[in-house]
Design a protein around this motif. Structure first.
Motif, PDB file in Angstrom:
ATOM      1  N   UNK A  57       0.834  -1.204   0.000  1.00  0.00           N
ATOM      2  CA  UNK A  57       0.000   0.000   0.000  1.00  0.00           C
ATOM      3  C   UNK A  57       0.872   1.258   0.000  1.00  0.00           C
ATOM      4  N   UNK A  58       1.912   1.258   0.808  1.00  0.00           N
ATOM      5  CA  UNK A  58       2.793   2.429   0.862  1.00  0.00           C
ATOM      6  C   UNK A  58       3.475   2.690  -0.469  1.00  0.00           C
ATOM      7  N   UNK A  59       3.992   1.646  -1.089  1.00  0.00           N
ATOM      8  CA  UNK A  59       4.661   1.823  -2.381  1.00  0.00           C
ATOM      9  C   UNK A  59       3.684   2.317  -3.432  1.00  0.00           C
ATOM     10  N   UNK A  65      -0.014   8.806  -5.520  1.00  0.00           N
ATOM     11  CA  UNK A  65      -0.300  10.135  -4.962  1.00  0.00           C
ATOM     12  C   UNK A  65       0.950  10.927  -4.613  1.00  0.00           C
ATOM     13  N   UNK A  66       2.059  10.232  -4.451  1.00  0.00           N
ATOM     14  CA  UNK A  66       3.305  10.888  -4.069  1.00  0.00           C
ATOM     15  C   UNK A  66       3.689  10.535  -2.640  1.00  0.00           C
ATOM     16  N   UNK A  71      -2.367  11.034   2.530  1.00  0.00           N
ATOM     17  CA  UNK A  71      -2.785   9.625   2.635  1.00  0.00           C
ATOM     18  C   UNK A  71      -1.576   8.705   2.778  1.00  0.00           C
ATOM     19  N   UNK A  72      -0.537   8.963   2.023  1.00  0.00           N
ATOM     20  CA  UNK A  72       0.678   8.158   2.111  1.00  0.00           C
ATOM     21  C   UNK A  72       1.299   8.302   3.494  1.00  0.00           C
ATOM     22  N   UNK A  73       1.398   9.517   3.977  1.00  0.00           N
ATOM     23  CA  UNK A  73       1.985   9.756   5.299  1.00  0.00           C
ATOM     24  C   UNK A  73       1.160   9.110   6.396  1.00  0.00           C
ATOM     25  N   UNK A  87     -12.982  13.586  -4.612  1.00  0.00           N
ATOM     26  CA  UNK A  87     -11.798  13.364  -5.459  1.00  0.00           C
ATOM     27  C   UNK A  87     -10.514  13.613  -4.673  1.00  0.00           C
ATOM     28  N   UNK A  88      -9.537  12.758  -4.887  1.00  0.00           N
ATOM     29  CA  UNK A  88      -8.238  12.886  -4.226  1.00  0.00           C
ATOM     30  C   UNK A  88      -7.287  13.613  -5.166  1.00  0.00           C
ATOM     31  N   UNK A  89      -6.635  14.621  -4.646  1.00  0.00           N
ATOM     32  CA  UNK A  89      -5.693  15.369  -5.464  1.00  0.00           C
ATOM     33  C   UNK A  89      -4.283  14.897  -5.178  1.00  0.00           C
TER      34      UNK A  89
END
Length: 90
Positions: A57-59, A65-66, A71-73, A87-89
């Motif tokens: 999921x992290x990768x 998303x970066x 969300x990643x953090x 919508x996710x930017x």
């Protein structure tokens, strides 16, 4: 508080499979489902499966998303994802 951890993990697994089929493997909501399932697996002391899902999921979130996206953090901090249908930017 105690609950039905096994039931929660099974529900997370079903939701993840539905998200994959409907939204695709790398959609941010699918990846949030994967992170949630990782958390459920960790609660059940299934660390190996939890780590595998969490790393995937992290990768994928980093790629989609970066690496600095909220969300990643959040997943990196092992916070349970919230469900957001806006919508996710990037």
């Amino acid at each position: 508080m105690a609950g039905d951890e096994e039931g929660a993990a099974e529900l997370s697994r079903v939701v993840l499979e539905s998200a994959r089929a409907t939204l695709g493997e790398t959609h941010p909501l699918t990846l949030s489902c994967k992170a949630a399932l990782a958390g459920d697996q960790r609660t059940l002391r299934r660390g190996q499966e939890a780590t595998k899902l969490e790393n995937e999921a992290l990768q994928q979130l980093s790629d989609t998303l970066g690496p600095q996206h909220p969300h990643t953090l959040s997943v990196r901090r092992r916070e349970r994802p919230y469900w957001d249908f806006e919508p996710l930017t990037t």
